[in-house]
Design an enzyme around this catalytic site. Structure first.
Site, PDB file in Angstrom:
ATOM      1  N   LYS A 179      42.689  30.715  33.795  1.00  0.00           N
ATOM      2  CA  LYS A 179      41.402  30.582  33.725  1.00  0.00           C
ATOM      3  C   LYS A 179      41.068  29.374  32.676  1.00  0.00           C
ATOM      4  CE  LYS A 179      40.366  35.819  33.484  1.00  0.00           C
ATOM      5  NZ  LYS A 179      39.289  35.728  34.365  1.00  0.00           N
ATOM      6  N   ARG A 215      42.396  44.451  41.178  1.00  0.00           N
ATOM      7  CA  ARG A 215      42.357  44.920  42.491  1.00  0.00           C
ATOM      8  C   ARG A 215      43.874  45.169  42.913  1.00  0.00           C
ATOM      9  NH1 ARG A 215      38.659  40.534  45.124  1.00  0.00           N
ATOM     10  NH2 ARG A 215      37.969  40.323  42.940  1.00  0.00           N
TER      11      ARG A 215
HETATM   12  N1  BES Z   1      39.034  40.450  34.452  1.00  0.00           N
HETATM   13  C1  BES Z   1      38.253  39.469  35.353  1.00  0.00           C
HETATM   14  C2  BES Z   1      36.946  39.955  35.391  1.00  0.00           C
HETATM   15  C3  BES Z   1      35.875  39.287  34.356  1.00  0.00           C
HETATM   16  C4  BES Z   1      35.715  38.271  34.218  1.00  0.00           C
HETATM   17  C5  BES Z   1      35.360  40.452  33.551  1.00  0.00           C
HETATM   18  C6  BES Z   1      34.800  37.905  32.993  1.00  0.00           C
HETATM   19  C7  BES Z   1      34.639  40.299  32.507  1.00  0.00           C
HETATM   20  C8  BES Z   1      34.392  38.686  32.286  1.00  0.00           C
HETATM   21  C9  BES Z   1      39.089  39.651  36.712  1.00  0.00           C
HETATM   22  O1  BES Z   1      40.445  39.880  36.795  1.00  0.00           O
HETATM   23  C10 BES Z   1      38.851  38.269  37.383  1.00  0.00           C
HETATM   24  O2  BES Z   1      39.355  37.430  36.997  1.00  0.00           O
HETATM   25  N2  BES Z   1      38.095  38.355  38.362  1.00  0.00           N
HETATM   26  C11 BES Z   1      37.768  36.957  39.060  1.00  0.00           C
HETATM   27  C12 BES Z   1      37.937  37.392  40.793  1.00  0.00           C
HETATM   28  C13 BES Z   1      37.611  36.037  41.252  1.00  0.00           C
HETATM   29  C14 BES Z   1      38.999  35.441  41.302  1.00  0.00           C
HETATM   30  C15 BES Z   1      37.569  36.364  42.874  1.00  0.00           C
HETATM   31  C16 BES Z   1      36.127  36.607  38.747  1.00  0.00           C
HETATM   32  O3  BES Z   1      35.532  37.462  38.567  1.00  0.00           O
HETATM   33  O4  BES Z   1      36.157  35.333  38.504  1.00  0.00           O
HETATM   34 MN    MN Z   2      41.324  38.026  36.635  1.00  0.00          MN
END
Ligand code: BES
Ligand code: MN
Ligand code: ZN
Length: 499
Positions: free
Chosen positions: A280, A354
């Site tokens: 990230k 997931r």
């Molecule tokens: N935990 C995150 C989702 C999230 C991001 C929650 C920001 C709250 C604030 C999750 O694991 C994630 O990183 N999801 C990705 C999925 C994508 C790679 C398809 C996302 O939402 O960017």
């Molecule tokens: Mn994630």
């Protein structure tokens, strides 16, 4: 905080303060009229001078009101009477507590609980008031070296809600429920706010075991070896980059008939989400300590459920691990085999929620559930779609979805349904495995994440709550909200016939 229910005239109540509502503009609520009468029109005089219009959230503290037993009277603005609904009611209770918490009042009589709210009964008003009070007073100081930096200990420690005699009994029951829910929320918030160096998978498991001891729940914790034996290759692929060992927590509450099928709650327990090799960006990454909020909400809900002794059987499943980069971490393109036997091509290691949920959802089958609800901070896309107001809800069964939507409405902890039509499943195609962990497009990201989960929930009624936008607040007021514990507990209360 000690809560109680009181019937009787507010002017005679022996307490430090009586809080009464005033509608916009300058109209006394019924309990306020009683005080006004007892004080020989003192309140009317104040209003006439223009010091209190009745705007929602405004307050005015009066001392030494003639004819009133309590030393103080707090006037609380309720907003326009025609618009006085659920939100205005909660906001007025919160304003009351905010105004009193820094005064010398210890014991307060709050009469707002007598005010009618459309479509809601006395029990609702008391439950919501208890929740609003807790919400307003909550502070996360567990890791501050000095608990009260100003040396100002809050003195407010007793709140009585006034209630007409005929409603006193149902109000007393609702008060117990409200307190149980609030304490469940507090547990969720404390866990959520803890940093990832303290709140590890091992720590979460210890907290579950502690909760189980306190409330006589059944709890088992599976370690990596057990998970390997069960074939949880998807969950374990997320744990590979971390030095913290993963855990799989199984909690069981047996409050119902031995043969009654359980509700299974599954909570995402990523104690820190760096994204893994699909790292990230740095901004606000600290907030990824909240990526275990689904897990924390399952624990908080169990606390409330057990405190209320609901006649239901409920199972809690918490897959928990960190998502870290590292030499052993899963790479984009890696293919793993889930417990269901389906193979997964991991195209993005940041779509890890997931991956841990799918094995928990397969594990859920062994309980022959009545229904399964998973709770997860799953997608940033859900924050874009619904913001911090509603959680995203998706389900393979409309009856279950409706139950959860209703529980959200009643509790004020709302969810909004997104479709899970077959058409979206076409967005999940892999050239090399049964399923990819992300769609090739960013479109409908919240739904495609749920579509992935849906591939693992064919054997039972299932709903998914995406709480990415609702589980915590960012910015200056950063902190866990305790959501969706109110929604989940109201869902269970209704099922137990207690609403
Ligand atoms: N935990 C995150 C989702 C999230 C991001 C929650 C920001 C709250 C604030 C999750 O694991 C994630 O990183 N999801 C990705 C999925 C994508 C790679 C398809 C996302 O939402 O960017
Ligand atoms: Mn994630
Ligand atoms: Zn995550």
């Amino acid at each position: 905080m000690e809560f109680s229910i009181k019937s009787g005239s507010p002017d005679k109540a022996k307490c430090d303060c009586v809080a009464v509502g005033v509608f916009d503009s300058r109209k006394l609520s019924a309990p306020a009229q009683r005080l006004d009468k007892a004080s020989g029109g003192f309140l009317t005089g104040i209003l006439r001078r223009g010091d209190m219009e009745g705007k929602n959230g405004s307050t005015l503290l009066l001392h030494g009101t003639p004819g009133i037993a309590a030393g103080r009277v707090l006037l609380v603005g309720l907003g326009k009477e025609a618009e006085f609904g659920e939100k205005a009611y909660r906001d007025a209770v919160a304003a009351t507590v905010r105004a009193l918490k820094d005064t010398g009042s210890r014991n307060v009589l709050v009469t707002l609980s007598e005010l009618p709210v459309a479509r809601r009964n006395a029990a609702w008003r008391v439950r919501q008031a208890a929740l609003a009070v807790h919400d307003t007073l909550y502070r996360s100081d567990q890791l501050k070296s000095k608990k009260d930096p100003d040396g100002a200990k809050p003195v407010l420690d007793g709140i009585a809600f006034s209630m007409a005699g005929k409603d006193a009994r149902s109000a007393a029951v609702a008060l117990v429920q409200g307190v149980a829910i609030a304490q469940g929320m507090n547990m969720t918030r404390e866990l959520g706010n803890l940093p990832a160096n303290i709140c590890t998978p091992t720590y979460l498991a210890q907290q579950a075991q502690k909760l189980a001891r306190e409330f006589k729940l059944e709890c088992s914790v599976l370690d990596r070896t057990r998970m390997e034996k069960l074939g949880m290759g998807s969950l374990l692929s997320v744990a590979r980059g971390s030095h913290q060992p993963p855990r799989f927590i199984v909690l069981q509450y047996h409050g119902g008939k031995a043969r009654a099928k359980p509700v299974v709650l599954v909570g995402k327990g990523i104690t820190f989400d760096t994204g893994g090799i699909s790292l990230k960006p740095g901004a606000e990454m600290d907030e990824m300590k909240y990526d275990m909020s689904g897990a924390a909400s399952v624990l908080g809900t169990f606390r409330a459920l057990a405190a209320m002794k609901l006649p239901l059987n409920v199972v809690g499943l918490i897959p928990t691990t960190e998502n870290m980069p590292g030499g052993a971490a899963t790479r984009p393109g890696d293919i793993v085999t889930s417990m269901s036997g389906q193979t997964i091509e991991i195209l993005n290691t940041d779509a890890e929620g997931r991956l841990i949920l799918c094995d928990a959802l397969t594990y859920a089958e062994r309980f022959e559930p009545d229904c399964v609800v998973d709770i997860a901070t799953l997608t940033g896309a859900c924050v874009i779609a619904l913001g911090a107001v509603a959680s995203g809800l998706m389900a393979n069964n409309d009856g279950l979805a409706d139950e959860l939507l209703e529980a959200g409405q009643v509790s004020g902890d709302r969810a909004w349904q997104l479709p899970l039509w077959e058409d979206y499943q076409e967005m999940l195609k892999s050239n090399f495995a049964d399923i990819p962990n992300i769609s090739g497009s960013r479109a409908a990201g919240t739904i495609t994440a749920a579509c992935f989960l849906a591939r693992f929930t064919k054997k039972y009624r299932w709903a998914h709550l995406d709480i990415a936008g609702t589980a915590w607040r960012s910015g200056k007021e950063k902190g866990s909200t305790g959501r969706p514990v109110p929604l989940l507990t109201h869902f269970l209360l209704k099922r137990a016939g207690k609403l």
